[in-house]
Scaffold this motif. Structure first.
Motif, short mmCIF file in Angstrom:
data_model
loop_
_atom_site.label_atom_id
_atom_site.label_comp_id
_atom_site.label_asym_id
_atom_site.label_seq_id
_atom_site.Cartn_x
_atom_site.Cartn_y
_atom_site.Cartn_z
N ASP A 151 11.17 9.38 11.36
CA ASP A 151 10.76 8.12 11.96
C ASP A 151 9.60 8.33 12.94
O ASP A 151 8.67 7.53 12.98
CB ASP A 151 11.95 7.50 12.69
CG ASP A 151 11.65 6.11 13.23
OD1 ASP A 151 11.15 5.27 12.46
OD2 ASP A 151 11.90 5.87 14.42
N ILE A 152 9.66 9.41 13.71
CA ILE A 152 8.61 9.70 14.70
C ILE A 152 7.29 10.02 14.00
O ILE A 152 6.22 9.56 14.41
CB ILE A 152 9.04 10.86 15.62
CG1 ILE A 152 10.20 10.42 16.51
CG2 ILE A 152 7.87 11.34 16.48
CD1 ILE A 152 9.88 9.28 17.47
N VAL A 153 7.34 10.82 12.94
CA VAL A 153 6.13 11.16 12.20
C VAL A 153 5.53 9.90 11.57
O VAL A 153 4.31 9.69 11.59
CB VAL A 153 6.42 12.23 11.13
CG1 VAL A 153 5.21 12.42 10.21
CG2 VAL A 153 6.78 13.57 11.79
N ALA A 154 6.38 9.05 11.02
CA ALA A 154 5.90 7.80 10.43
C ALA A 154 5.24 6.92 11.48
O ALA A 154 4.21 6.28 11.23
CB ALA A 154 7.06 7.05 9.76
N PHE A 155 5.81 6.89 12.69
CA PHE A 155 5.24 6.10 13.76
C PHE A 155 3.89 6.67 14.18
O PHE A 155 2.94 5.93 14.44
CB PHE A 155 6.19 6.05 14.95
CG PHE A 155 5.68 5.22 16.09
CD1 PHE A 155 5.54 3.84 15.95
CD2 PHE A 155 5.34 5.79 17.30
CE1 PHE A 155 5.06 3.07 17.00
CE2 PHE A 155 4.86 5.03 18.35
CZ PHE A 155 4.72 3.65 18.20
N ARG A 156 3.79 8.00 14.26
CA ARG A 156 2.52 8.63 14.60
C ARG A 156 1.45 8.23 13.59
O ARG A 156 0.31 7.91 13.95
CB ARG A 156 2.68 10.15 14.62
CG ARG A 156 1.39 10.91 14.91
CD ARG A 156 0.73 11.48 13.67
NE ARG A 156 -0.69 11.74 13.92
CZ ARG A 156 -1.44 12.55 13.19
NH1 ARG A 156 -0.92 13.17 12.16
NH2 ARG A 156 -2.72 12.68 13.46
N ARG A 157 1.80 8.23 12.32
CA ARG A 157 0.83 7.88 11.28
C ARG A 157 0.43 6.41 11.36
O ARG A 157 -0.72 6.05 11.09
CB ARG A 157 1.40 8.22 9.90
CG ARG A 157 1.59 9.73 9.70
CD ARG A 157 2.10 10.06 8.32
NE ARG A 157 2.17 11.51 8.12
CZ ARG A 157 2.41 12.09 6.96
NH1 ARG A 157 2.59 11.36 5.86
NH2 ARG A 157 2.47 13.41 6.87
N GLU A 158 1.39 5.57 11.74
CA GLU A 158 1.08 4.15 11.92
C GLU A 158 0.06 3.98 13.05
O GLU A 158 -0.92 3.22 12.92
CB GLU A 158 2.36 3.39 12.25
CG GLU A 158 2.15 1.90 12.50
CD GLU A 158 3.43 1.21 12.89
OE1 GLU A 158 3.34 0.12 13.50
OE2 GLU A 158 4.52 1.74 12.61
#
Length: 406
Positions: free
Chosen positions: A15-22
Protein backbone atom coordinates in the motif's frame (compact mmCIF):
# COMPACT_ATOMS: atom_id res chain seq x y z
CA UNK A 1 -1.98 -9.50 14.00
CA UNK A 2 1.65 -8.60 13.23
CA UNK A 3 3.71 -8.43 16.41
CA UNK A 4 6.95 -6.79 15.28
CA UNK A 5 7.74 -3.60 13.40
CA UNK A 6 9.14 -5.60 10.48
CA UNK A 7 5.95 -7.66 10.27
CA UNK A 8 3.77 -4.55 10.37
CA UNK A 9 5.84 -3.00 7.58
CA UNK A 10 5.34 -6.06 5.41
CA UNK A 11 1.58 -5.84 6.01
CA UNK A 12 1.42 -2.26 4.69
CA UNK A 13 4.37 -2.17 2.26
CA UNK A 14 2.38 -2.79 -0.93
CA UNK A 15 0.00 0.00 0.00
CA UNK A 16 2.83 2.41 0.84
CA UNK A 17 4.68 1.73 -2.43
CA UNK A 18 1.44 2.21 -4.37
CA UNK A 19 0.86 5.51 -2.58
CA UNK A 20 4.41 6.65 -3.38
CA UNK A 21 3.80 5.91 -7.06
CA UNK A 22 0.51 7.80 -6.95
CA UNK A 23 2.31 10.86 -5.55
CA UNK A 24 4.98 10.48 -8.22
CA UNK A 25 2.38 10.48 -10.98
CA UNK A 26 0.76 13.67 -9.72
CA UNK A 27 3.53 15.98 -8.50
CA UNK A 28 2.76 19.50 -7.33
CA UNK A 29 5.15 22.42 -6.97
CA UNK A 30 5.94 24.40 -3.82
CA UNK A 31 2.86 26.12 -2.45
CA UNK A 32 0.58 24.22 -4.82
CA UNK A 33 0.41 20.89 -2.97
CA UNK A 34 -3.38 20.95 -2.57
CA UNK A 35 -4.18 17.50 -3.96
CA UNK A 36 -1.05 16.04 -2.36
CA UNK A 37 -2.28 17.33 1.01
CA UNK A 38 -5.70 15.78 0.44
CA UNK A 39 -4.12 12.47 -0.49
CA UNK A 40 -2.05 12.51 2.71
CA UNK A 41 -5.16 13.26 4.77
CA UNK A 42 -7.04 10.35 3.19
CA UNK A 43 -4.20 7.98 4.05
CA UNK A 44 -4.08 9.25 7.63
CA UNK A 45 -7.82 8.57 7.85
CA UNK A 46 -7.24 5.10 6.44
CA UNK A 47 -4.62 4.39 9.12
CA UNK A 48 -6.81 5.96 11.84
CA UNK A 49 -4.24 8.64 12.67
CA UNK A 50 -5.69 11.97 13.91
CA UNK A 51 -4.35 15.07 12.19
CA UNK A 52 -4.57 18.83 11.92
CA UNK A 53 -4.24 21.05 8.84
CA UNK A 54 -3.73 24.71 7.97
CA UNK A 55 0.04 25.00 8.36
CA UNK A 56 1.85 26.88 5.57
CA UNK A 57 -1.21 26.43 3.40
CA UNK A 58 -0.99 22.73 2.58
CA UNK A 59 0.95 21.31 5.54
CA UNK A 60 -0.46 18.50 7.65
CA UNK A 61 0.34 17.38 11.21
CA UNK A 62 -0.40 13.78 12.19
CA UNK A 63 -0.63 13.11 15.93
CA UNK A 64 -0.02 9.72 17.57
CA UNK A 65 -0.54 9.82 21.33
CA UNK A 66 1.11 6.91 23.06
CA UNK A 67 -0.47 4.84 25.80
CA UNK A 68 2.16 5.92 28.31
CA UNK A 69 3.26 9.40 29.43
CA UNK A 70 6.48 10.81 28.05
CA UNK A 71 8.09 13.23 25.66
CA UNK A 72 7.40 14.17 22.06
CA UNK A 73 9.33 13.24 18.91
CA UNK A 74 8.46 14.86 15.57
CA UNK A 75 9.14 13.16 12.24
CA UNK A 76 9.17 15.31 9.12
CA UNK A 77 8.75 14.69 5.38
CA UNK A 78 8.68 17.28 2.58
CA UNK A 79 5.86 16.95 0.04
CA UNK A 80 6.59 19.29 -2.92
CA UNK A 81 8.01 18.53 -6.37
CA UNK A 82 10.31 20.38 -8.80
CA UNK A 83 9.68 22.21 -12.11
CA UNK A 84 11.45 19.52 -14.14
CA UNK A 85 10.24 17.57 -17.18
CA UNK A 86 10.52 13.89 -16.24
CA UNK A 87 12.35 11.63 -18.70
CA UNK A 88 12.47 8.32 -16.79
CA UNK A 89 9.71 6.50 -18.72
CA UNK A 90 8.66 4.71 -15.53
CA UNK A 91 5.22 3.08 -15.48
CA UNK A 92 4.22 5.78 -12.99
CA UNK A 93 6.01 8.69 -14.64
CA UNK A 94 4.67 12.19 -13.98
CA UNK A 95 1.34 13.02 -15.58
CA UNK A 96 1.89 16.74 -14.88
CA UNK A 97 4.02 18.13 -17.70
CA UNK A 98 7.05 20.04 -16.48
CA UNK A 99 6.70 18.80 -12.89
CA UNK A 100 8.58 15.91 -11.29
CA UNK A 101 9.45 14.40 -7.94
CA UNK A 102 13.13 14.59 -8.83
CA UNK A 103 14.26 14.94 -5.21
CA UNK A 104 12.43 11.99 -3.69
CA UNK A 105 9.85 13.91 -1.68
CA UNK A 106 7.21 11.42 -2.82
CA UNK A 107 9.27 8.69 -1.17
CA UNK A 108 9.79 10.76 2.00
CA UNK A 109 6.04 11.33 2.31
CA UNK A 110 5.18 7.67 1.74
CA UNK A 111 7.79 6.47 4.25
CA UNK A 112 6.55 8.92 6.89
CA UNK A 113 3.03 7.58 6.42
CA UNK A 114 4.43 4.07 6.71
CA UNK A 115 6.28 4.94 9.90
CA UNK A 116 3.11 6.59 11.22
CA UNK A 117 1.05 3.47 10.49
CA UNK A 118 3.63 1.28 12.25
CA UNK A 119 3.81 3.53 15.30
CA UNK A 120 0.05 3.97 15.50
CA UNK A 121 -0.33 0.20 15.46
CA UNK A 122 1.91 0.06 18.55
CA UNK A 123 0.78 3.29 20.20
CA UNK A 124 -0.24 1.65 23.48
CA UNK A 125 3.42 0.83 24.07
CA UNK A 126 4.74 4.28 23.15
CA UNK A 127 6.12 6.41 25.97
CA UNK A 128 4.92 9.76 24.71
CA UNK A 129 3.71 11.39 21.50
CA UNK A 130 4.81 11.09 17.87
CA UNK A 131 4.17 13.98 15.46
CA UNK A 132 4.07 13.41 11.69
CA UNK A 133 5.02 16.68 9.98
CA UNK A 134 4.17 16.84 6.27
CA UNK A 135 5.92 20.02 5.14
CA UNK A 136 5.21 21.93 1.90
CA UNK A 137 7.51 24.20 -0.11
CA UNK A 138 10.87 22.74 0.85
CA UNK A 139 12.15 23.51 -2.65
CA UNK A 140 11.02 27.13 -2.46
CA UNK A 141 14.34 28.57 -1.27
CA UNK A 142 14.99 30.93 0.38
CA UNK A 143 11.45 31.12 1.79
CA UNK A 144 10.62 27.47 2.38
CA UNK A 145 7.74 26.01 4.35
CA UNK A 146 9.34 25.10 7.68
CA UNK A 147 9.36 28.62 9.12
CA UNK A 148 5.78 29.24 8.02
CA UNK A 149 4.58 25.97 9.56
CA UNK A 150 6.09 27.00 12.90
CA UNK A 151 4.62 30.50 12.64
CA UNK A 152 1.23 28.92 11.91
CA UNK A 153 1.44 27.00 15.18
CA UNK A 154 2.34 23.47 14.10
CA UNK A 155 4.08 22.94 17.46
CA UNK A 156 1.97 25.19 19.69
CA UNK A 157 0.04 22.27 21.19
CA UNK A 158 2.78 19.66 21.11
CA UNK A 159 6.33 20.93 21.48
CA UNK A 160 8.89 18.37 20.24
CA UNK A 161 11.77 17.30 22.41
CA UNK A 162 13.44 16.27 19.15
CA UNK A 163 12.73 16.27 15.42
CA UNK A 164 14.02 13.84 12.80
CA UNK A 165 14.01 13.72 8.99
CA UNK A 166 15.46 11.48 6.31
CA UNK A 167 16.33 12.12 2.67
CA UNK A 168 16.86 9.66 -0.17
CA UNK A 169 20.52 9.63 -1.19
CA UNK A 170 21.49 8.22 -4.60
CA UNK A 171 25.21 8.19 -3.73
CA UNK A 172 24.65 5.39 -1.19
CA UNK A 173 23.52 1.82 -1.88
CA UNK A 174 20.36 0.42 -0.35
CA UNK A 175 21.16 -0.69 3.19
CA UNK A 176 23.51 2.17 3.98
CA UNK A 177 22.75 5.42 5.78
CA UNK A 178 24.51 8.74 6.21
CA UNK A 179 24.46 10.63 9.49
CA UNK A 180 26.93 12.68 11.49
CA UNK A 181 26.89 15.15 14.37
CA UNK A 182 27.24 18.82 13.53
CA UNK A 183 26.83 20.23 9.99
CA UNK A 184 25.13 17.81 7.60
CA UNK A 185 24.13 20.27 4.87
CA UNK A 186 25.30 23.81 4.14
CA UNK A 187 24.08 27.39 4.19
CA UNK A 188 22.55 27.91 0.74
CA UNK A 189 22.40 31.56 -0.32
CA UNK A 190 21.55 33.13 -3.70
CA UNK A 191 22.63 36.32 -5.38
CA UNK A 192 21.79 38.35 -8.45
CA UNK A 193 24.16 40.90 -9.98
CA UNK A 194 23.04 43.25 -12.75
CA UNK A 195 26.06 44.83 -14.46
CA UNK A 196 25.14 48.11 -16.17
CA UNK A 197 27.25 49.69 -18.92
CA UNK A 198 26.51 51.76 -22.01
CA UNK A 199 25.41 50.35 -25.34
CA UNK A 200 26.57 51.17 -28.85
CA UNK A 201 27.72 49.75 -32.17
CA UNK A 202 30.10 46.79 -31.94
CA UNK A 203 32.48 48.50 -34.41
CA UNK A 204 32.91 51.50 -32.08
CA UNK A 205 33.51 50.00 -28.60
CA UNK A 206 35.38 53.14 -27.48
CA UNK A 207 32.02 54.89 -27.31
CA UNK A 208 30.54 52.25 -25.00
CA UNK A 209 30.96 50.53 -21.66
CA UNK A 210 30.71 46.85 -22.56
CA UNK A 211 28.68 45.09 -19.87
CA UNK A 212 29.74 41.69 -21.22
CA UNK A 213 33.43 42.46 -20.71
CA UNK A 214 32.76 43.93 -17.27
CA UNK A 215 30.67 40.89 -16.28
CA UNK A 216 33.50 38.63 -17.44
CA UNK A 217 35.91 40.43 -15.13
CA UNK A 218 33.42 40.24 -12.27
CA UNK A 219 33.08 36.48 -12.71
CA UNK A 220 36.85 35.96 -12.73
CA UNK A 221 37.36 38.19 -9.70
CA UNK A 222 34.63 36.46 -7.68
CA UNK A 223 36.46 33.15 -8.05
CA UNK A 224 39.29 34.52 -5.91
CA UNK A 225 37.05 34.76 -2.83
CA UNK A 226 37.17 31.06 -2.00
CA UNK A 227 40.83 30.62 -3.01
CA UNK A 228 42.17 33.77 -1.32
CA UNK A 229 39.73 34.82 1.41
CA UNK A 230 38.43 31.58 2.91
CA UNK A 231 40.58 29.56 5.30
CA UNK A 232 41.86 26.52 3.35
CA UNK A 233 40.75 24.31 6.26
CA UNK A 234 37.20 25.62 5.91
CA UNK A 235 34.73 25.08 3.04
CA UNK A 236 32.92 27.40 0.65
CA UNK A 237 31.54 27.31 -2.87
CA UNK A 238 30.64 30.26 -5.11
CA UNK A 239 29.03 29.37 -8.41
CA UNK A 240 27.62 31.52 -11.22
CA UNK A 241 24.81 29.43 -12.65
CA UNK A 242 23.15 31.84 -15.07
CA UNK A 243 24.25 34.67 -17.39
CA UNK A 244 21.93 36.73 -19.55
CA UNK A 245 22.63 39.86 -21.59
CA UNK A 246 22.99 41.50 -24.97
CA UNK A 247 20.79 42.16 -27.94
CA UNK A 248 22.57 40.85 -31.05
CA UNK A 249 26.01 40.09 -32.46
CA UNK A 250 26.87 43.66 -33.50
CA UNK A 251 25.54 45.58 -30.49
CA UNK A 252 27.59 46.19 -27.34
CA UNK A 253 25.52 45.07 -24.39
CA UNK A 254 24.57 47.69 -21.84
CA UNK A 255 23.33 45.19 -19.25
CA UNK A 256 24.28 41.66 -18.15
CA UNK A 257 22.60 39.69 -15.35
CA UNK A 258 24.53 37.13 -13.32
CA UNK A 259 22.81 34.73 -10.93
CA UNK A 260 24.55 32.33 -8.62
CA UNK A 261 24.81 30.66 -5.24
CA UNK A 262 27.07 30.69 -2.20
CA UNK A 263 27.40 27.55 -0.06
CA UNK A 264 29.13 27.40 3.31
CA UNK A 265 28.97 25.41 6.55
CA UNK A 266 30.01 28.12 9.00
CA UNK A 267 28.11 31.37 9.48
CA UNK A 268 31.32 33.39 9.86
CA UNK A 269 32.59 32.02 6.55
CA UNK A 270 29.29 32.93 4.94
CA UNK A 271 29.67 36.52 6.13
CA UNK A 272 33.23 36.71 4.75
CA UNK A 273 32.08 35.53 1.32
CA UNK A 274 29.06 37.83 1.35
CA UNK A 275 31.13 40.89 2.28
CA UNK A 276 33.87 40.14 -0.26
CA UNK A 277 31.27 39.59 -3.03
CA UNK A 278 29.90 43.09 -2.56
CA UNK A 279 33.37 44.66 -2.29
CA UNK A 280 34.79 42.91 -5.35
CA UNK A 281 31.81 43.61 -7.60
CA UNK A 282 31.84 47.29 -6.68
CA UNK A 283 35.61 47.52 -7.19
CA UNK A 284 35.55 45.88 -10.63
CA UNK A 285 32.64 47.85 -12.03
CA UNK A 286 33.94 51.15 -10.65
CA UNK A 287 37.35 50.49 -12.19
CA UNK A 288 35.80 49.80 -15.61
CA UNK A 289 33.37 52.72 -15.65
CA UNK A 290 30.27 50.61 -15.15
CA UNK A 291 27.74 50.19 -12.39
CA UNK A 292 26.08 47.23 -10.69
CA UNK A 293 23.04 46.32 -8.64
CA UNK A 294 23.53 43.47 -6.17
CA UNK A 295 20.79 41.45 -4.53
CA UNK A 296 21.92 38.89 -1.96
CA UNK A 297 19.34 36.45 -0.60
CA UNK A 298 20.07 34.73 2.70
CA UNK A 299 18.82 31.21 2.09
CA UNK A 300 18.43 28.13 4.22
CA UNK A 301 20.83 27.98 7.17
CA UNK A 302 23.22 25.07 7.61
CA UNK A 303 21.59 21.82 8.72
CA UNK A 304 23.34 21.14 12.02
CA UNK A 305 22.60 17.85 13.77
CA UNK A 306 22.45 17.59 17.55
CA UNK A 307 25.15 15.04 18.50
CA UNK A 308 22.83 13.10 20.85
CA UNK A 309 20.25 12.53 18.14
CA UNK A 310 22.71 11.89 15.33
CA UNK A 311 24.31 9.26 17.55
CA UNK A 312 20.91 7.67 18.21
CA UNK A 313 20.16 7.41 14.48
CA UNK A 314 23.58 5.86 13.89
CA UNK A 315 23.27 3.39 16.77
CA UNK A 316 19.77 2.36 15.69
CA UNK A 317 20.85 1.82 12.06
CA UNK A 318 23.86 -0.23 13.14
CA UNK A 319 21.73 -2.35 15.47
CA UNK A 320 19.25 -3.04 12.69
CA UNK A 321 21.58 -3.41 9.70
CA UNK A 322 25.11 -3.92 11.00
CA UNK A 323 28.15 -1.79 11.77
CA UNK A 324 28.97 -1.19 8.10
CA UNK A 325 25.53 0.29 7.38
CA UNK A 326 26.69 3.75 8.48
CA UNK A 327 29.93 4.54 6.62
CA UNK A 328 32.08 7.56 7.36
CA UNK A 329 30.94 10.36 5.05
CA UNK A 330 31.51 14.05 4.51
CA UNK A 331 28.66 16.57 4.73
CA UNK A 332 27.05 18.03 1.62
CA UNK A 333 26.90 21.64 0.46
CA UNK A 334 23.30 21.11 -0.58
CA UNK A 335 20.68 23.26 1.15
CA UNK A 336 17.79 21.96 3.26
CA UNK A 337 14.80 23.76 4.79
CA UNK A 338 14.76 21.24 7.66
CA UNK A 339 17.63 23.32 9.05
CA UNK A 340 15.09 25.84 10.32
CA UNK A 341 13.44 23.18 12.48
CA UNK A 342 16.86 22.27 13.87
CA UNK A 343 17.49 25.90 14.80
CA UNK A 344 14.51 25.66 17.17
CA UNK A 345 14.59 22.04 18.33
CA UNK A 346 17.23 19.33 18.86
CA UNK A 347 17.26 16.57 16.30
CA UNK A 348 18.94 14.96 13.32
CA UNK A 349 18.73 14.79 9.54
CA UNK A 350 20.10 11.70 7.81
CA UNK A 351 20.47 10.14 4.37
CA UNK A 352 18.89 6.90 3.18
CA UNK A 353 20.77 4.95 0.53
CA UNK A 354 18.58 4.56 -2.58
CA UNK A 355 20.99 3.90 -5.46
CA UNK A 356 19.82 1.74 -8.36
CA UNK A 357 23.47 1.02 -9.16
CA UNK A 358 24.91 1.57 -12.63
CA UNK A 359 23.25 4.45 -14.42
CA UNK A 360 22.09 6.22 -11.27
CA UNK A 361 21.39 9.89 -11.89
CA UNK A 362 21.71 12.57 -9.20
CA UNK A 363 19.00 14.43 -7.36
CA UNK A 364 17.19 17.08 -9.45
CA UNK A 365 17.95 15.23 -12.69
CA UNK A 366 15.06 14.48 -15.12
CA UNK A 367 16.23 10.83 -15.18
CA UNK A 368 16.42 10.49 -11.38
CA UNK A 369 15.08 7.15 -10.09
CA UNK A 370 14.76 5.87 -6.51
CA UNK A 371 15.36 2.24 -5.65
CA UNK A 372 12.11 1.25 -3.93
CA UNK A 373 13.88 -1.56 -2.05
CA UNK A 374 14.96 1.18 0.37
CA UNK A 375 11.38 2.09 1.36
CA UNK A 376 10.89 -0.60 4.06
CA UNK A 377 14.31 0.25 5.49
CA UNK A 378 13.42 3.93 5.67
CA UNK A 379 10.14 3.14 7.40
CA UNK A 380 11.81 0.82 9.89
CA UNK A 381 14.70 3.13 10.79
CA UNK A 382 12.38 6.10 11.29
CA UNK A 383 9.92 4.12 13.41
CA UNK A 384 12.61 2.44 15.50
CA UNK A 385 14.55 5.67 16.05
CA UNK A 386 11.37 7.48 17.11
CA UNK A 387 10.55 4.69 19.57
CA UNK A 388 14.07 4.66 21.00
CA UNK A 389 14.01 8.45 21.11
CA UNK A 390 10.92 8.47 23.31
CA UNK A 391 12.57 5.96 25.64
CA UNK A 392 15.69 8.11 25.78
CA UNK A 393 13.66 11.21 26.63
CA UNK A 394 11.76 9.35 29.35
CA UNK A 395 14.93 7.93 30.86
CA UNK A 396 16.48 11.39 30.96
CA UNK A 397 13.37 12.77 32.66
CA UNK A 398 13.48 10.01 35.29
CA UNK A 399 17.15 10.69 36.00
CA UNK A 400 16.45 14.41 36.39
CA UNK A 401 13.56 13.72 38.75
CA UNK A 402 15.71 11.37 40.82
CA UNK A 403 18.36 14.07 41.20
CA UNK A 404 15.71 16.58 42.29
CA UNK A 405 14.55 14.18 44.99
CA UNK A 406 18.05 13.57 46.36
Amino acid sequence: MPSTIKETIQEILEDIVAFRRELHEYPELSGEEYETSKRIQRKLDQYHIPYETGFAGTGVLGIIKGGKPGGTVALRADIDALPIMEKTNLEFTSKHSGKMHACGHDVHTAMLLGAGAVLNHRKEDLEGTILLVFQPAEENAPTGGAKQMMEDGVFHKYKPDAILAQHVWPDLPVGQFGVMPGPMMGNSDRFKIVVKGASGHASMPHQTVDAVVVANQVISALQTIVSRNVDPMDSAVLTIGRIEGGYRYNVVADEVTLEGTVRTFRDDTKEIVKERLHTIVKGVVDGMGADAEIQYYNGYPATVNTPEWADLVKATAQRLYGESSVPHLRPSMGGEDFARFLQKYPGAYYWLGTSIGEGQKPLHDPYFIVNEDAIPLGIELMAQTATEGLKQIQKRAEVSEAWLNV
